[in-house]
Design an enzyme around this catalytic site. Structure first.
Site, short mmCIF file in Angstrom:
data_model
loop_
_atom_site.label_atom_id
_atom_site.label_comp_id
_atom_site.label_asym_id
_atom_site.label_seq_id
_atom_site.Cartn_x
_atom_site.Cartn_y
_atom_site.Cartn_z
N GLY A 131 53.88 17.48 -29.63
CA GLY A 131 52.76 18.09 -30.33
C GLY A 131 52.49 17.41 -31.65
O GLY A 131 53.33 16.66 -32.17
N CYS A 132 51.32 17.67 -32.22
CA CYS A 132 50.92 16.98 -33.46
C CYS A 132 51.73 17.42 -34.67
O CYS A 132 52.33 16.59 -35.37
CB CYS A 132 49.42 17.15 -33.69
SG CYS A 132 48.82 18.84 -33.65
N PHE A 133 51.79 18.74 -34.93
CA PHE A 133 52.62 19.21 -36.03
C PHE A 133 54.08 18.86 -35.78
O PHE A 133 54.82 18.50 -36.71
CB PHE A 133 52.48 20.72 -36.22
CG PHE A 133 51.51 21.13 -37.29
CD1 PHE A 133 51.50 20.49 -38.52
CD2 PHE A 133 50.62 22.17 -37.08
CE1 PHE A 133 50.62 20.87 -39.53
CE2 PHE A 133 49.73 22.56 -38.08
CZ PHE A 133 49.74 21.91 -39.30
N GLY A 136 54.73 15.23 -36.91
CA GLY A 136 54.77 15.07 -38.36
C GLY A 136 56.02 15.67 -38.97
O GLY A 136 56.62 15.10 -39.89
#
Length: 322
Positions: A131-133, A136
């Protein structure tokens, strides 16, 4: 050169569009199928107008059963398992799933975070894209977790652009809501925490720290900014040395000893990290593009690894910078 015959299933949304933009220029890829139930019969450039002159394919609702070397699955979360039950591919087909369905590494899927699982991804046939979060946050904290520095609560905040909510319109993605505004959602309960904890446990079997994550909706279209901090007794020089060493062979994750900003990473497949120490806390910032390193770019990075290509192939993208 024999090109890799590739299909994108669910190519009408933001991540599907980004996959198209990358793959039409990928030297080792031949796009042979662009799938969408909602846009069938339309030219790709009608749905993604910026691709006019780059792609003459037409959306189809038919799923190819043969002649495909790789397939990217850009289906809504929760729909990939049923799709694969209904549509079979050959055992040699590389499947890269961008949904949450297999991030628990079930059904022989490898978790596709190259900075941690590069060896497992290389040559794999089933890859679950992070996933994106999750990307990061994991990249911000992975060296600290590995070093055993997270012995108490880890505080994390992250702000994401409106494209992180997907293309389907919702009240909180309206321009009139997002513009000049900010809001919190899924406080301490974000779905990406599960895969984050899974990776941290993989990096350090003794990891059991609490992760308190505050996600924010940002008033910009793309990008993610993460701030994480935890108590730290060492010096900032010691911390930066560990971070530089951890990512010394990473193709796209870079540690900067000077202040960073989000636009350094937007429109690229990079994660850019900065580490500092204040008031006894190790503070880590990370910046990524949620649609690229947080989704489609990382999926192509995994595609490259699966086929034994240079990790950066097709991904030498320019940041918007200003």
């Amino acid at each position: 050169m024999t090109k890799i015959k590739t299909a994108i299933i669910g190519a009408a949304g933001y991540t599907g569009g980004e996959l198209l933009r990358i793959l039409v220029n990928h030297p080792n890829c031949e796009l042979v199928c662009v799938h969408s139930n909602s846009q069938k019969g339309k030219k790709v450039s009608e749905v993604h107008p910026d691709l006019i002159g780059d792609c003459d394919l037409v959306f189809t609702d038919e799923v190819p059963q043969s002649g495909i070397d790789a397939v990217f699955l850009g289906l809504p979360h929760g729909q990939t398992k049923s799709f694969l039950d209904e549509n079979s591919f050959t055992e040699e087909t590389v499947i890269i799933d961008l949904s949450t369905d297999f991030r628990d590494q079930s059904h022989s899927f490898v978790y596709g975070l190259p900075e941690v699982n590069k060896d497992q991804i290389t040559g794999s046939k089933k890859i679950a894209n992070p996933g994106c979060f999750a990307t990061g946050i994991q990249l911000a904290l992975a060296p600290a977790i590995t070093a055993g520095w997270a012995t108490g609560t880890v505080h994390i905040s992250g702000i994401t652009g409106s494209t992180g909510a997907g293309k389907k319109l919702a009240e909180t993605s309206h321009f009139s809501y997002r513009s000049s505004n900010m809001s919190v959602y899924k406080l301490f309960t974000h779905q990406h925490l599960k895969e984050i904890r899974q990776t941290f446990k993989q990096l350090n079997s003794e990891f059991d720290a609490e992760l308190l994550f505050v996600p924010y909706r940002g008033n910009f279209p793309r990008g993610i900014w993460v701030t994480a901090y935890l108590p730290f007794e060492g010096t900032v020089e010691e911390a930066r040395k560990v971070y530089h060493e951890f990512y010394k062979n990473a193709a796209f994750t870079h540690v900067s000893d000077q202040d960073i900003d989000m636009k350094l990473a937007v429109n690229t497949n990079k994660c850019i990290i900065h580490v500092q120490k204040e008031l006894g806390q190790l503070v880590i910032y990370s910046a990524i593009d949620n649609l690229l390193k947080g989704a489609s770019g990382q999926a192509v990075q995994n595609f490259n690894l699966a086929f034994g290509l240079d990790e950066k192939t097709g991904l030498n993208l320019k940041s918007i910078a200003f």
